[in-house]
Each structure stands twice: as C-alpha cells, then as structure tokens.
Design a protein around this motif. Structure first.
Motif, short mmCIF file in Angstrom:
data_model
loop_
_atom_site.label_atom_id
_atom_site.label_comp_id
_atom_site.label_asym_id
_atom_site.label_seq_id
_atom_site.Cartn_x
_atom_site.Cartn_y
_atom_site.Cartn_z
N HIS A 1 0.81 -1.22 0.00
CA HIS A 1 0.00 0.00 0.00
C HIS A 1 0.84 1.27 0.00
CE1 HIS A 1 -3.44 -2.54 0.40
NE2 HIS A 1 -4.25 -1.52 0.57
N VAL B 1 1.07 -5.61 -6.25
CA VAL B 1 -0.16 -5.41 -5.50
C VAL B 1 -0.69 -6.80 -5.11
CG1 VAL B 1 -2.48 -4.43 -5.56
CG2 VAL B 1 -0.63 -3.33 -6.83
N GLU B 2 -1.09 -6.92 -3.85
CA GLU B 2 -1.40 -8.23 -3.27
C GLU B 2 -2.31 -9.11 -4.15
OE1 GLU B 2 -4.02 -7.09 0.38
OE2 GLU B 2 -2.96 -5.33 -0.26
N HIS B 3 -3.39 -8.51 -4.68
CA HIS B 3 -4.37 -9.33 -5.39
C HIS B 3 -3.92 -9.69 -6.81
CE1 HIS B 3 -6.50 -8.48 -1.87
NE2 HIS B 3 -6.74 -7.22 -2.17
N ASP C 1 -8.07 -7.17 3.65
CA ASP C 1 -8.21 -6.19 2.58
C ASP C 1 -9.48 -6.53 1.83
OD1 ASP C 1 -6.40 -4.08 0.86
OD2 ASP C 1 -7.80 -5.23 -0.39
N HIS D 1 -10.59 -6.21 -1.10
CA HIS D 1 -10.59 -6.77 -2.46
C HIS D 1 -9.98 -8.17 -2.54
CE1 HIS D 1 -11.34 -2.46 -2.99
NE2 HIS D 1 -12.23 -2.92 -3.85
N SER E 1 -3.42 -0.77 -10.50
CA SER E 1 -4.14 -1.30 -9.33
C SER E 1 -4.44 -2.80 -9.44
CB SER E 1 -5.46 -0.55 -9.07
OG SER E 1 -6.50 -1.07 -9.88
N CYS E 2 -5.02 -3.33 -8.34
CA CYS E 2 -5.38 -4.75 -8.31
C CYS E 2 -6.55 -5.04 -9.24
CB CYS E 2 -5.69 -5.18 -6.89
SG CYS E 2 -7.09 -4.30 -6.15
N CYS F 1 0.21 -0.04 -4.67
CA CYS F 1 -1.16 0.48 -4.68
C CYS F 1 -1.14 1.97 -5.06
CB CYS F 1 -1.80 0.31 -3.32
SG CYS F 1 -2.05 -1.40 -2.86
N CYS G 1 -4.13 4.64 -5.86
CA CYS G 1 -5.47 4.05 -5.76
C CYS G 1 -6.23 4.53 -4.53
CB CYS G 1 -5.37 2.53 -5.76
SG CYS G 1 -6.94 1.72 -5.43
N MET G 2 -5.54 4.59 -3.38
CA MET G 2 -6.25 5.07 -2.18
C MET G 2 -5.59 6.35 -1.65
SD MET G 2 -3.70 3.58 -1.13
CE MET G 2 -2.63 2.86 0.06
N ASN H 1 -10.83 0.74 -8.37
CA ASN H 1 -12.14 0.16 -8.10
C ASN H 1 -13.06 1.00 -7.20
OD1 ASN H 1 -10.86 -0.26 -5.60
ND2 ASN H 1 -10.18 -2.30 -6.23
N ARG I 1 -11.11 9.43 -1.87
CA ARG I 1 -10.37 8.16 -2.00
C ARG I 1 -8.95 8.35 -2.56
NH1 ARG I 1 -9.86 2.59 -0.86
NH2 ARG I 1 -8.92 1.57 -2.62
#
Ligand code: SF4
Length: 425
Positions: free
Chosen positions: A65, A101-103, A122, A124, A301-302, A362, A365-366, A384, A390
């Motif tokens: 992140h 990114v994790e996903h 998380d 997602h 992003s994821c 990330c 994204c956030m 997303n 955000r």
C-alpha cells in the motif's frame, strides 16, 4: 438441499456435508493474508493469542500500500511485518522489487488456488474468486485469529446467480461488465451474498477480465464473487500454481436469491461517475453530455494493472501523445508485469506518449502516494473505488473506467470513447 459453489467450498472447509444460507460455521483456512496497513495492526492482537502462526506456508504478507515507503510511519509498518515474517519463517513474504499489489501477486505467484478458503485483511481479497476459490476480506481481529488458529467463523452467504451470455464487443472488458452490473444492482445489490458468475458467456472472458470482475464484487456489497473452474482457469493454474486443487460446482438445485441474465454483447464501454461505483453511465450517455475535462489518469491497481490491461492501454497510446493538461500514472501491478511491459516495448509506448511509469504499488489508488489529487481535480482511474477523498482531496472527483477508456481520455483531455480514438487523435 442443493448448494451454490461458495456453499460447497464452505461446507467442505467446515467438515460438513451441507450448509445453508445464514448458517454460522467454523471453517478451516487455506490462506491468511495481510498487507503493510492491516498486518501491523493485526500483530499485537495475534501476539495475545499465540506465539507462532498456525502454518508457515499459509500466512502471507504483502507490503504494497505505502511501498516503496512514503514516510517514516509506513517504513515502520513495513519493518514490523518484514521482521515478523522473518521471525516466523513465513514462506510467502513479498518484498519490494519481487512483489506487486497483493491481489495480482498472489495468483501470479501460485499462492492461491481453486477450491480454497482464503481470507485477507483487505476488502478486495474477493479477487481470487476468479480461480474458483472462496475468498473474502476481513478485519484485523479476524486476520489475527486466522493467523493463530487457521480457522474462522463465517455466516454462510446466500447467492445471486449471474448468467452471462454472448460475447463482449471490442473495447468492452471485465471492467465495463462489472461496472454495468453494479450500475444495475447498486452498491448494496449483493449485500453479504456471493455473486456467482456462470453461463456460456464466461468462455469469452479472459482470466484478467475475471480477476477484474471478482475484484469488484465487494463494490456491490458482496461477500465474495466466484467463477466456475473451466479450461482457462485450469490453464492459468497449470502455468502459475504447483498446489493440488479441488473443483467445486454448484448443485443443479442450488438456491439463489435472484438470477440475472447479462448479455455481454449488449454491454457498452462504461464509466462510474463520482462518488460510487454504482453511478454507471455508458460511453454513449457520456458523449451526449458536455465534455468532462480531466486532470489525471491512473492505469493500474489490483483491478486493472495486469498484463492485458497494459497491452490494451498501450494499443491506444501507441504513437500518440497525452493531452497537455493531463498527467498519466501507469502502474503495472507486479514486477513480472513491469518486466513483460519492457520486453513487449510497452514502456517505450507509455514513456513516449508522456506517461509516468511507476513501480508496482497500490500508490494512487487510495490516495497513498504517486498521484494524490488536489481539490477540484478530476481523474479517470482504472481502480475500483471512487468514494469521496479516495485518491486525495475530498473535493477531487474520480471516474472509474477500463484501461482503454483511461488511455483514450488521456489523449483527448476529457472522458473519451476508445472506439473513436483514431478519429480524435
Ligand atoms: Fe486496495 Fe487499491 Fe491496493 Fe487494490 S490497488 S489493494 S484497491 S489500495
């Protein structure tokens, strides 16, 4: 009584022959994952419960992140999970430079497989449903419990069946389809339910389309999103994952709260307007409005930072230049994707077009770093969530879209139709 795909997986992991919607169960976990925000919060809770994790091969940490660390606080957080992973001899700790990114990294590295029961701190985490797994986001107390015991209680979700038929048109991908669906059912349309995608139309969706759709199930309030394990999933698992896996199919008489048919051939390029992913408008509706001028584009992003996303964005940007009033952040989701972009010449395309290409993270994204928005700015983003604030200032505006719409908009300087990019450049 018949069970859905999700219910079958949960029953198997709870050691039960049968479960039904609303039932409380205790299920065994195959993977427990946390990141550099949620991991450090879970550690003190975990330490009150146990000395060691339940299984060194099943607890995963991904610092993604605020990495590369943006400030001292984030550096301390990363250090905490790095040291914990080392001390516990975890098999899966994804350090910067070998991560993403994790996903995106978990499926790519073969950490997750079909039929598994996966939790992640998380929201997602639902992404791995593309592989036919039950995966869902949980809070830090639950993740600490999962790390310590390898089990967690769940309320078995009911389900909505999405019968996908037809073939998407060019310039329509998983992002357009899921925004179309969330636009139809609303951001609470699948509250605490599984979104189970079935039907002949699935064969027309790539794995990257499916990851994008499962990823955004939470944006409709769903507990999880899940796809059947077809030949494409098997090929993907063969290429990425060494683990044995189990295939679960819904029973013929499975109970669904609702059945919706989605004709993929009718889905148009779609954008979610601020401030909810359910504020979906087709590109045709947008073209009928005054042009919406933009300041920034994020492609990554994821949700949409995978290889296919990079290729689609590059195909539009090739030989063209980003509009003078727009800045573009391209963020490949993993190191492998980043390298593949170099091999395929996509980095040259992005850089020659005037994009900033950033290391897998990330990032924007956030609103973390690498592209935080100022007041009044508008961004077309392949991420997303477009909630208030955000990606930065509470007065900034986020329009969620596919990589193709994002790239076309980057060139035009306003939200643009990728089908017409040749005409407008
Ligand atoms: Fe969350 Fe965005 Fe990172 Fe995905 S890319 S895990 S949505 S912060």
């Amino acid at each position: 009584m018949g069970m859905t795909m999700t219910q079958k997986i949960l029953a198997a992991h709870a050691g039960l022959d049968e479960v039904c919607a609303g039932q409380l169960i205790e299920a065994k976990l195959d993977i427990v994952m946390a990141n550099d925000i949620t991991g450090p919060m879970a550690l003190p809770i975990f330490k009150e419960m146990a000395e060691n994790v339940f299984d060194k091969d099943k607890v995963v940490f991904v610092p993604d992140h605020f990495t590369p660390n943006k400030d001292i606080k984030s550096a301390e957080n990363s250090k905490a999970i790095r040291e914990f992973a080392k001390e516990q001899e975890l098999k899966w700790y994804f350090e910067q430079g070998k991560s993403g990114v994790e996903h995106a990294i978990l499926p790519e590295a073969g950490v997750v497989a079909a039929g598994e029961c996966i939790i992640g701190a998380d929201s997602h985490t639902c992404t791995y449903g593309a592989l036919g797994a039950f995966s869902t986001g949980v809070g830090t107390t639950d993740i600490a419990t999962g790390m310590a015991t390898g089990e967690l209680w769940f309320k078995v979700p009911g389900a909505i069946k999405f019968e996908l038929i037809g073939k998407p048109a060019p310039y329509v991908s998983g992002k357009d389809i899921i925004l179309h669906i969330i636009g139809q059912i609303g951001v609470d349309g699948a509250l605490y339910k599984s979104m189970e995608f079935v039907g002949e139309g699935i064969a027309n969706l790539s794995m990257d389309d499916r990851f994008t759709m499962a990823n955004m199930a939470i944006e409709a309030g769903a507990k999880n999103g899940i796809f059947p394990v077809d030949d494409k999933v098997k090929e993907y698992l063969k290429a990425h994952c060494k683990k044995e896996y189990q295939i679960y199919e819904a029973d013929e008489d499975a109970q669904y709260d609702e059945v919706l048919t989605i004709d993929l051939s009718q889905v148009r390029p779609t954008v979610a307007f601020p401030h909810l992913p359910g504020n979906a408008k087709t590109i045709d509706e947008i073209e009928a409005m005054e042009p919406i001028k933009i300041d920034q584009v994020v492609i990554g992003s994821c949700t949409n930072g995978r290889m296919e996303d990079m290729r689609k964005a590059a195909a539009i940007l090739k030989g063209r230049t980003v509009h003078k009033d727009v800045r573009v952040m391209v963020v490949p989701a993993t190191q492998k994707i980043y390298k593949q972009c170099i091999h395929e010449g996509l980095m040259d395309i992005f850089i020659d077009a005037g994009c900033a290409v950033n290391t897998p993270s990330c990032g924007p994204c956030m609103g973390g770093h690498m592209g935080v928005m100022a007041a009044g700015e508008k961004c077309v983003s392949t991420t997303n969530r477009n909630f208030v604030g955000r990606m930065g200032h509470v007065d900034s505006l986020i329009y969620l879209a596919s990589p193709e719409i994002a790239a076309a908009s980057a060139i035009a300087g306003y939200i643009a139709n990728p089908e017409k990019v040749g005409e407008k450049s």
